[in-house]
Motif scaffolding. Structure first.
Motif, PDB file in Angstrom:
ATOM      1  N   GLU A  86      10.579  25.661  40.332  1.00  0.00           N
ATOM      2  CA  GLU A  86      10.755  25.493  38.886  1.00  0.00           C
ATOM      3  C   GLU A  86       9.486  25.912  38.149  1.00  0.00           C
ATOM      4  OE1 GLU A  86      13.571  24.681  37.411  1.00  0.00           O
ATOM      5  OE2 GLU A  86      14.548  24.517  39.374  1.00  0.00           O
ATOM      6  N   PRO A  87       9.611  26.785  37.162  1.00  0.00           N
ATOM      7  CA  PRO A  87       8.428  27.241  36.419  1.00  0.00           C
ATOM      8  C   PRO A  87       7.583  26.105  35.841  1.00  0.00           C
ATOM      9  CG  PRO A  87      10.302  28.618  35.876  1.00  0.00           C
ATOM     10  CD  PRO A  87      10.826  27.489  36.717  1.00  0.00           C
ATOM     11  N   ALA A  88       8.236  25.073  35.310  1.00  0.00           N
ATOM     12  CA  ALA A  88       7.467  23.967  34.717  1.00  0.00           C
ATOM     13  C   ALA A  88       6.583  23.283  35.759  1.00  0.00           C
ATOM     14  CB  ALA A  88       8.418  22.960  34.066  1.00  0.00           C
ATOM     15  N   ARG A  90       5.120  24.629  38.184  1.00  0.00           N
ATOM     16  CA  ARG A  90       3.981  25.495  38.512  1.00  0.00           C
ATOM     17  C   ARG A  90       2.753  25.125  37.681  1.00  0.00           C
ATOM     18  NH1 ARG A  90       7.811  30.647  38.101  1.00  0.00           N
ATOM     19  NH2 ARG A  90       9.222  30.015  39.773  1.00  0.00           N
ATOM     20  N   ILE A  91       2.982  24.587  36.497  1.00  0.00           N
ATOM     21  CA  ILE A  91       1.863  24.180  35.640  1.00  0.00           C
ATOM     22  C   ILE A  91       1.098  23.050  36.320  1.00  0.00           C
ATOM     23  CG2 ILE A  91       1.218  23.196  33.408  1.00  0.00           C
ATOM     24  CD1 ILE A  91       3.843  24.518  32.318  1.00  0.00           C
ATOM     25  N   MET A  92       1.824  22.038  36.804  1.00  0.00           N
ATOM     26  CA  MET A  92       1.174  20.931  37.501  1.00  0.00           C
ATOM     27  C   MET A  92       0.506  21.419  38.779  1.00  0.00           C
ATOM     28  SD  MET A  92       0.577  17.676  37.120  1.00  0.00           S
ATOM     29  CE  MET A  92       1.873  16.853  36.210  1.00  0.00           C
ATOM     30  N   ALA A  93       1.157  22.338  39.488  1.00  0.00           N
ATOM     31  CA  ALA A  93       0.568  22.888  40.720  1.00  0.00           C
ATOM     32  C   ALA A  93      -0.749  23.586  40.414  1.00  0.00           C
ATOM     33  CB  ALA A  93       1.545  23.849  41.388  1.00  0.00           C
ATOM     34  N   TYR A  94      -0.792  24.309  39.306  1.00  0.00           N
ATOM     35  CA  TYR A  94      -2.021  24.997  38.895  1.00  0.00           C
ATOM     36  C   TYR A  94      -3.161  23.990  38.729  1.00  0.00           C
ATOM     37  CZ  TYR A  94      -5.350  27.440  35.902  1.00  0.00           C
ATOM     38  OH  TYR A  94      -6.495  27.979  35.379  1.00  0.00           O
ATOM     39  N   LEU A 141       3.895  30.131  31.447  1.00  0.00           N
ATOM     40  CA  LEU A 141       4.085  29.619  30.088  1.00  0.00           C
ATOM     41  C   LEU A 141       4.937  30.581  29.264  1.00  0.00           C
ATOM     42  CD1 LEU A 141       0.459  28.302  29.575  1.00  0.00           C
ATOM     43  CD2 LEU A 141       2.514  26.884  29.759  1.00  0.00           C
ATOM     44  N   THR A 142       4.757  31.872  29.479  1.00  0.00           N
ATOM     45  CA  THR A 142       5.578  32.880  28.792  1.00  0.00           C
ATOM     46  C   THR A 142       7.038  32.733  29.211  1.00  0.00           C
ATOM     47  OG1 THR A 142       3.700  34.405  28.697  1.00  0.00           O
ATOM     48  CG2 THR A 142       5.893  35.365  28.407  1.00  0.00           C
ATOM     49  N   LEU A 143       7.260  32.560  30.516  1.00  0.00           N
ATOM     50  CA  LEU A 143       8.608  32.376  31.041  1.00  0.00           C
ATOM     51  C   LEU A 143       9.285  31.142  30.433  1.00  0.00           C
ATOM     52  CD1 LEU A 143      10.642  33.482  33.165  1.00  0.00           C
ATOM     53  CD2 LEU A 143       9.564  31.950  34.821  1.00  0.00           C
ATOM     54  N   LEU A 144       8.479  30.119  30.171  1.00  0.00           N
ATOM     55  CA  LEU A 144       9.001  28.882  29.585  1.00  0.00           C
ATOM     56  C   LEU A 144       9.216  28.997  28.075  1.00  0.00           C
ATOM     57  CD1 LEU A 144       6.870  26.319  31.602  1.00  0.00           C
ATOM     58  CD2 LEU A 144       9.349  26.590  31.726  1.00  0.00           C
ATOM     59  N   GLY A 145       8.786  30.121  27.492  1.00  0.00           N
ATOM     60  CA  GLY A 145       8.982  30.323  26.061  1.00  0.00           C
ATOM     61  C   GLY A 145       7.973  29.606  25.189  1.00  0.00           C
ATOM     62  N   VAL A 146       6.816  29.281  25.751  1.00  0.00           N
ATOM     63  CA  VAL A 146       5.763  28.622  24.975  1.00  0.00           C
ATOM     64  C   VAL A 146       5.303  29.574  23.875  1.00  0.00           C
ATOM     65  CG1 VAL A 146       3.383  27.743  25.116  1.00  0.00           C
ATOM     66  CG2 VAL A 146       5.052  27.152  26.875  1.00  0.00           C
ATOM     67  N   GLU A 147       5.063  29.028  22.679  1.00  0.00           N
ATOM     68  CA  GLU A 147       4.770  29.866  21.511  1.00  0.00           C
ATOM     69  C   GLU A 147       3.529  30.727  21.682  1.00  0.00           C
ATOM     70  OE1 GLU A 147       3.877  29.293  16.778  1.00  0.00           O
ATOM     71  OE2 GLU A 147       5.220  27.884  17.782  1.00  0.00           O
ATOM     72  N   ASP A 148       2.435  30.159  22.129  1.00  0.00           N
ATOM     73  CA  ASP A 148       1.201  30.934  22.312  1.00  0.00           C
ATOM     74  C   ASP A 148       0.666  30.661  23.723  1.00  0.00           C
ATOM     75  OD1 ASP A 148      -1.175  32.311  22.145  1.00  0.00           O
ATOM     76  OD2 ASP A 148      -1.610  31.631  20.110  1.00  0.00           O
ATOM     77  N   PRO A 149       1.207  31.368  24.726  1.00  0.00           N
ATOM     78  CA  PRO A 149       0.875  31.058  26.121  1.00  0.00           C
ATOM     79  C   PRO A 149      -0.611  31.191  26.458  1.00  0.00           C
ATOM     80  CG  PRO A 149       2.303  32.998  25.992  1.00  0.00           C
ATOM     81  CD  PRO A 149       2.195  32.445  24.621  1.00  0.00           C
ATOM     82  N   ALA A 192      10.606  21.485  31.427  1.00  0.00           N
ATOM     83  CA  ALA A 192      11.655  21.569  32.442  1.00  0.00           C
ATOM     84  C   ALA A 192      13.017  21.311  31.795  1.00  0.00           C
ATOM     85  CB  ALA A 192      11.394  20.571  33.549  1.00  0.00           C
ATOM     86  N   VAL A 193      13.066  20.317  30.897  1.00  0.00           N
ATOM     87  CA  VAL A 193      14.309  20.002  30.195  1.00  0.00           C
ATOM     88  C   VAL A 193      14.687  21.154  29.269  1.00  0.00           C
ATOM     89  CG1 VAL A 193      15.338  18.494  28.439  1.00  0.00           C
ATOM     90  CG2 VAL A 193      14.060  17.506  30.344  1.00  0.00           C
ATOM     91  N   GLY A 194      13.685  21.691  28.552  1.00  0.00           N
ATOM     92  CA  GLY A 194      13.926  22.802  27.626  1.00  0.00           C
ATOM     93  C   GLY A 194      14.462  24.019  28.332  1.00  0.00           C
TER      94      GLY A 194
END
Length: 197
Positions: A86-88, A90-94, A141-149, A192-194
């Protein structure tokens, strides 16, 4: 002629170089000072003259160590992120992988290298590592659609830097990781929910 302890000369040479790099890294982490070629050779199980067959000087060895330490750090972070489906997550893994590397002493090696290795080379490698580390985070973050990754990645990295300072000042790893999970966890869950919505 030296005894070859590998199927080929090239593999033997690579193994000896790895042993010397690992020995130099261990000594650097232990003392914070550039080890002598004799110290490195002894820890690697080689005679001092043999060490010079692989690295011309202590400076040459330190240069090789700079080129070895940073890519290994980046590779480990990328592998931890890639292991998360799950992409979300990956943030915690980072964040947690960077914290683990600091707790294991890799950051101390980097700091010690900064004190003893040539400044320009280290600065270039450090800047390159920073870019390489941020790339998979920005991509996620880009994959998750974050506004300014890119900005969000820098803010997440600020948590990593703060965690590093806490670890190096004596705060326990478990405590740091628990606080990080409290801070980053809601953000990861929200994304993850988004993503599933």
């Amino acid at each position: 002629m030296p005894r070859i302890n590998a199927p080929t000369v090239a593999e033997h040479r690579a193994a000896q170089q790895r042993a010397l790099l690992d020995a130099a890294r261990t000594l650097l982490a232990r003392t914070g000072e550039a080890p002598s070629m004799a110290e490195v050779a002894a820890l690697a199980g080689l005679a001092r003259p043999s060490a010079y067959q692989y690295y011309k000087s202590r400076q040459d060895l330190l240069h090789a160590l700079v080129l070895d330490v940073f890519p290994r750090w980046t590779r480990r972070v990328r592998e931890a992120m890639d292991a998360e489906p799950e992409p979300a997550d990956r943030i915690m893994a980072y964040v947690l992988t960077n914290i683990a590397l600091v707790a294991e002493g890799e950051h101390a090696v980097g700091n010690a290298l900064a004190a003893v290795a040539p400044g320009e080379e280290l600065d270039n490698q450090s800047a390159m590592m920073h870019r390489q580390l941020l790339t998979p985070l920005v991509e996620t973050l880009t994959l998750l659609g974050v506004e300014d990754p890119a900005v969000t990645a820098e803010l997440i990295n600020a948590i990593v830097h703060s965690s590093t300072r806490l670890l190096e000042s004596g705060t326990g790893r478990e405590s740091v990781e628990a606080r990080v999970r409290e801070l980053i966890g809601p953000y990861v869950r929200e994304n993850a929910v988004g993503q599933k919505a």
